[in-house]
Design an enzyme around this catalytic site. Structure first.
Site, short mmCIF file in Angstrom:
data_model
loop_
_atom_site.label_atom_id
_atom_site.label_comp_id
_atom_site.label_asym_id
_atom_site.label_seq_id
_atom_site.Cartn_x
_atom_site.Cartn_y
_atom_site.Cartn_z
N SER A 1 27.80 21.58 -9.58
CA SER A 1 27.00 20.36 -9.63
C SER A 1 26.89 19.95 -11.09
O SER A 1 26.52 20.77 -11.95
CB SER A 1 25.61 20.63 -9.05
N ASP B 1 14.21 16.46 -10.76
CA ASP B 1 14.43 15.02 -10.86
C ASP B 1 13.56 14.21 -9.91
O ASP B 1 13.17 13.07 -10.22
CB ASP B 1 15.90 14.70 -10.63
N ASP C 1 26.07 12.06 -1.78
CA ASP C 1 24.68 11.93 -1.32
C ASP C 1 24.26 10.47 -1.21
O ASP C 1 23.78 10.03 -0.16
CB ASP C 1 23.73 12.66 -2.27
N ARG D 1 16.21 10.25 -17.43
CA ARG D 1 15.51 9.82 -16.22
C ARG D 1 14.50 8.70 -16.44
O ARG D 1 14.40 7.79 -15.61
CB ARG D 1 14.85 11.03 -15.54
#
Length: 401
Positions: free
Chosen positions: A178, A126, A16, A97
């Site tokens: 994932s 996210d 990505d 994060r």
């Protein structure tokens, strides 16, 4: 497209973000700086990542070692609150994060960027976590979220996009699962897990040994806690990150820290994941064991309230908010007496506390004994109970009338 001169991209080196670099240059006509956060995802993930970013079109690549800071300033404070999302999830992705977003903002300000970019999809949590942090730390910077703008909707389309531009990529067409990893945990989603009637297979677990295949002999470890923080294991002083890393190895070998959960995402979608948090599970057990000794009833109840609320704030990407910081401060105050030593037995997927002690312990053999003692007069309990139940007594008398 608004005019952007320089953008800092949260770059992982995966498919990505490799496609995002040329896409940004083509659609925004801007310079792209790749920002890589080392949060303990594994050295193999970082090998050649700077060269890969440059080959994709980035003007430069910054790699920030955030491992120690993440454990000390984000994981340990969260542990003190006792935050567990929906009763099981130890917030592995969520706790990483805020520090990644903070470091990315710092990088953007340092290089004079006017925009930030992330590779989060429009369905997940996210995107909210990153952009919530961006808003709190640098609201003047433009945020670009390619997954909400471009028309590349499949892995095949992304691979074709890179091939057309002769940009090298090691990703393959098939990606069954994932995954997200950091020093605290590794998560696995997709594949067989998308059907909740499918049991996880061996490919769903990355770190931990299958508990059925774990050693037949239990292993005992000692964990020293000071003011709600693990400071030593087996009498060896350790930094926060080193302690977590060591406990990860010990716990993983015995299959500790596996959960299979269907959770409620912030965006309203339910998702299923297999999460492995071996060292974190051990740390959580150690802190809660010392709490049992040193916190009185009301304090413990309030700490549980803090933990429940904090779990949602952290999960929902609200770390940099006054409420979250207030809860963290309250938990830190309660943790000032949470000092002690805990012995934990690791066996077949379980981390079981077998011994605990603390100089701040409120537990007393004299007070708790069933034998004769001089500290508690049984006859005093009658008056206490009568007053404690007075409201119920008055209500019953009224009903009888």
């Amino acid at each position: 497209m608004s005019k952007i001169n320089k953008v800092v991209l949260a770059y992982s080196g995966g498919l990505d973000t490799s496609a995002i670099i040329p896409w940004l240059k083509e659609n925004y006509d801007c310079e792209v700086v790749a920002f890589v956060a080392d949060v303990g995802q594994g050295e193999e993930e970082l090998i050649g990542i700077e060269e890969k970013a440059i080959a994709s079109g980035a003007s430069s690549c910054y790699i920030a070692d955030l491992k120690e800071e993440m454990v000390k300033d984000y994981i340990y404070p969260s542990l003190k609150t006792g935050a567990i999302y929906e009763g099981k999830y130890l917030l592995g992705t969520s706790m990483a994060r805020p520090i990644i977003a903070k470091a990315q903002v710092e990088c953007a300000l340092e290089v004079g960027a006017d925009a930030l970019c992330h590779g989060c999809t429009g369905k997940g949590n996210d995107q909210v976590r990153f952009e919530g942090a961006f808003a709190a730390l640098a609201p003047q910077l433009t945020v670009i979220a390619p997954w909400r703008e471009w028309d590349l909707r499949s892995r095949e389309a992304l691979l074709d996009y890179l091939a057309e531009r002769n940009i090298p990529c090691t990703a393959s067409l098939e990606k069954i699962y994932s995954r997200d990893a950091n020093a605290w945990h590794v998560s696995t989603e997709g594949g067989v897990l998308e059907n909740t009637w499918n049991a996880p297979n061996d490919l769903c677990w990355v770190w931990t040994t299958d508990p059925q295949q774990a050693p037949d002999e239990a292993e005992t470890i000692s964990v020293l806690v000071e003011k709600g923080e693990v400071v030593a294991v087996n009498d060896e002083p350790m930094t926060p990150y080193n302690a977590l890393n060591y406990l990860n190895q010990k716990g993983a070998a015995h299959g500790v820290g596996r959960i299979d959960i269907v959770e409620n995402r912030l965006v309203g979608i339910k998702s299923r994941g297999c999460y492995e948090t071996p060292g974190g599970t051990i740390m959580m057990e150690a802190l809660r064991a010392v709490e049992q000794l040193v916190l009185d009833k009301e304090s413990f109840e309030f700490r549980q309230t803090i933990g429940l609320k904090a779990s949602h704030l952290i999960y929902d990407g609200r770390w940099f908010t006054p409420l979250c910081q207030s809860l963290l401060a309250a938990a830190n105050t309660l943790a000032q007496d949470v000092t002690g030593e805990v012995v934990i037995q690791l066996y077949k997927g379980q981390a079981t506390v077998t011994q605990k002690r603390s100089l701040n312990s409120l537990y007393s053999e004299e007070f708790a004994t069933f034998g004769e003692d001089d500290v508690y007069d049984h006859s005093h309990a009658g008056g206490f109970i009568r007053l404690y139940s007075l409201a119920s007594r008055i209500r019953a008398l009224n009903n009888q009338k």
